[in-house]
Design a protein around this motif. Structure first.
Motif, PDB file in Angstrom:
ATOM      1  N   SER A 192       0.821  -1.200   0.000  1.00 12.03           N
ATOM      2  CA  SER A 192       0.000   0.000   0.000  1.00 12.03           C
ATOM      3  C   SER A 192       0.864   1.263   0.000  1.00 12.03           C
ATOM      4  O   SER A 192       0.590   2.210  -0.752  1.00 12.03           O
ATOM      5  CB  SER A 192      -0.917  -0.039   1.215  1.00 12.03           C
ATOM      6  N   SER A 195       0.911   3.764  -3.216  1.00 17.33           N
ATOM      7  CA  SER A 195       0.513   5.144  -2.933  1.00 17.33           C
ATOM      8  C   SER A 195       1.630   6.122  -3.274  1.00 17.33           C
ATOM      9  O   SER A 195       1.379   7.184  -3.838  1.00 17.33           O
ATOM     10  CB  SER A 195       0.148   5.314  -1.457  1.00 17.33           C
ATOM     11  N   THR A 254      -2.431   7.954  -1.071  1.00 15.18           N
ATOM     12  CA  THR A 254      -2.036   8.716  -2.241  1.00 15.18           C
ATOM     13  C   THR A 254      -2.199  10.205  -1.992  1.00 15.18           C
ATOM     14  O   THR A 254      -1.315  11.006  -2.283  1.00 15.18           O
ATOM     15  CB  THR A 254      -2.908   8.315  -3.446  1.00 15.18           C
ATOM     16  N   MET A 274      -2.280   2.198  -9.094  1.00 18.58           N
ATOM     17  CA  MET A 274      -3.354   2.771  -8.289  1.00 18.58           C
ATOM     18  C   MET A 274      -4.656   2.828  -9.096  1.00 18.58           C
ATOM     19  O   MET A 274      -5.716   2.450  -8.595  1.00 18.58           O
ATOM     20  CB  MET A 274      -2.910   4.190  -7.899  1.00 18.58           C
TER      21      MET A 274
END
Lengths: 279, 312
Positions: free
Chosen positions: A89, A93, A157, B37
């Motif tokens: 993660s 990000s 992010t 993402m």
């Protein structure tokens, strides 16, 4: 008395009052700890024995960790899922955050708005389709699926993008003139500069994943894949009346987080204050 | 003449094509960086939310497979209106909103005291923050034991004070929801407190100095400086707090499972129960749409309200 002394006296009095209130927040944890040290018959004696009359620490924790329902397995599962989720993660990000802040391309602004818009969607509103999707593609009941579920964090992010924007463009321009591509600039210049922010995010993600109950509940089925949060609840159902053991399990589940928190206290508190983020 | 023009344009065109090829490279790099993402968000959030909307128009039991899907239009939504269990859950959600102003007030007060008026600041931050870092499962189990109707320490304390029939807390339909609300307040204070402390630290010191010169007392300073200066923090916490009450699930799943007699059933619990216990996928999706709409509505109100209610 001088004004300063009065001031100090007042501060002392308020400190005492706040200490009394803070007990309200710590008492359940102290009770939990103390119950985990006791023999079952003493758990509910009243008045409460804060310091056990008969100590039973080793027996209780041994039963929890390597007994009929061995916690070491679930611990390992949790460590695996939590560490991998945190790393993936944070990496995904950071990549996206760099892309959205330091690479100048036409679609960037729109893509960012689209990503940000998904933040408004409560996770529970998409649980059912995610569940169906996972059943179809075979990610259901696997650690990989569980890890991927929390690997694409809009919040991460957004948070990291703020920090990447603070990296001066001159660094990046001069690296470009020296012939460095974005990948090298990201790894060797930008990422090291925002490392504290990444650490803050990683610690928060670690805490949230470690404590996550809802995702494992829905996306795991096989006993041996359980994470501790899920195992703990199962343990409660099985050991219904053995509160000393249940409390030993609860202490075991909280302890690693307490350590992570104490080590990263400043980062956690700053991160929460900064982004006002909530799990 | 013509020749001259082209000769002059040639380097320019070359320049442009070099620039556009550079730009193309930037675009590719950009897409590569944000790609993971984007793919993740598309597959795990975008497609599912669209699916939620579609499924809410269907009557479907997951076990039956895709071929047995029946499209029923807005029937699910009509059913929701007549579903007592669902309405009861919504009502409980509404009650739960009460927790937000309560823990905001407590957090603000504690934050003010911790920020300026105590020794050992960091001890207090950690102490009040403990419930936030602890897993809800562990915390909920401890409270379950503490609130145990006959043997729990809370009731033993009450009995020793001479109260003969103490409430049965989470086992009593009348007290179960308030008990959950109490636990929820207890859990939420840490997070809100930390954000308030950050808010307090950004208030300019000279405002207080000026107030001191004017001889303002503590209450005046709170009323005319601290409270208004904290309004943006309060507003933010109010919104996140309200949204989080819509998402409450863990506490209910561990402590009460919606009972006794559905006195603690709430929106997400009801959704979970309908989807994963009763396997009514379509019907559960219509609840998910309602959940989404509620959160959306609050977010839109936030946008509209921000300018109006927040005074800096």
């Amino acid at each position: 008395m001088t004004i300063k002394q009065i001031e100090r006296l007042r501060k002392g009095a308020i400190t005492l009052l706040m200490l009394a209130i803070s007990i309200l927040f710590l008492l359940p944890f102290l009770w939990m700890l103390s119950a985990s040290f006791k023999i079952e018959a003493d758990v509910f004696t009243y008045p409460i024995q804060w310091i056990p009359a008969k100590w039973h620490i080793i027996e209780n924790y041994k039963e929890v960790w390597i007994g009929k329902f061995p916690f070491y397995k679930y611990y390992w599962n949790t460590v695996k899922v939590t560490v991998l989720t945190t790393v993936t993660s944070a990496f995904v990000s950071a990549l996206a955050a760099y892309g959205f802040s330091k690479i100048n391309f036409a679609a960037s602004k729109y893509l960012f708005i689209i990503v940000l818009a998904t933040y408004m969607i409560p996770h529970q509103a998409i649980l059912v389709p995610q569940f169906i999707l996972y059943r179809q593609i075979g990610f259901f009941d696997s650690h990989l699926g569980l890890i991927l579920l929390s690997s694409f964090s809009v919040l991460g992010t957004f948070m990291l993008r703020q920090f990447f924007m603070g990296v001066h463009n001159e660094y990046i321009e001069s690296a470009k003139i020296d012939g460095a591509g974005h990948w090298r600039i990201f790894w060797q210049i930008a990422f090291p500069l925002v490392r504290p922010a990444v650490a803050t995010y990683a610690i928060l993600r670690f805490i949230w994943t470690w404590n996550d109950y809802q995702n494992p509940l829905i996306f795991l089925r096989t006993d041996k894949l359980y994470t501790i949060q899920l195992a703990m609840q199962k343990f409660t159902t099985i050991n219904g009346e053995f509160y000393s053991l249940i409390m030993a399990a609860a202490v075991s589940a909280i302890l690693p987080l307490l350590i992570v928190f104490i080590i990263g206290q400043k980062s956690v508190i700053e991160g929460i204050a900064l982004g006002g983020v909530k799990g | 003449m013509q020749k001259l023009e082209t000769a002059a344009e040639a380097p320019k065109a070359k320049h442009i094509s070099k620039r556009s090829s550079l730009q193309k490279k930037e675009t590719i790099a950009g897409l590569l960086f944000v790609g993971p993402m984007l793919i993740g968000v598309t597959v795990l959030t975008f497609i599912p939310i669209i699916a939620t909307f579609l499924l809410s128009l269907a009557d479907w039991n997951f076990i039956a497979g895709f071929k047995d899907i029946k499209w029923v239009g807005f029937d699910n939504y009509e059913r929701l209106l007549q579903d007592d269990g669902f309405m009861k859950s919504l009502k409980n959600n509404a009650y739960f909103l009460l927790t937000v102003p309560i823990y905001l007030a407590i957090s603000m007060l504690l934050a003010i005291l911790i920020d300026k008026h105590v020794y050992m600041k960091s001890y207090f931050k950690v102490a009040y923050f403990m419930p936030y870092i602890s897993s809800i499962v562990a915390v909920a189990i401890v409270w379950q034991v503490l609130f145990h109707p006959s043997a729990g320490p809370v009731n033993q304390l009450l009995i020793s004070f001479g109260i003969d029939n103490p409430p049965k807390w989470i086992a009593d339909p009348k007290y179960a929801l308030p008990s959950l609300m109490m636990i929820s307040i207890w859990i939420s204070i840490g997070f809100n407190l930390i954000v308030y402390i950050a808010g307090l630290q950004s208030i300019p010191k000279d405002l207080y100095e000026a107030a001191d010169i004017d001889g303002a007392n503590a209450w005046h300073k709170f009323k005319s400086i601290t409270f208004p200066q904290l309004s943006s923090t309060s507003f933010f916490l109010l919104v996140t707090g309200i949204i989080s009450t819509f998402k409450i699930f863990d506490l209910i799943a561990i402590l009460t499972k919606g009972g006794p007699i559905s006195s603690t059933s709430m929106l997400v619990w009801h959704l979970y129960d309908t989807a994963f216990v009763n396997l009514k996928i379509g019907y559960a999706s219509s609840m998910a749409v309602i959940l989404f709409a509620c959160v959306m509505l609050i977010t839109v109100l936030q946008w509209l309200g921000q300018k109006k209610w927040v005074n800096y």
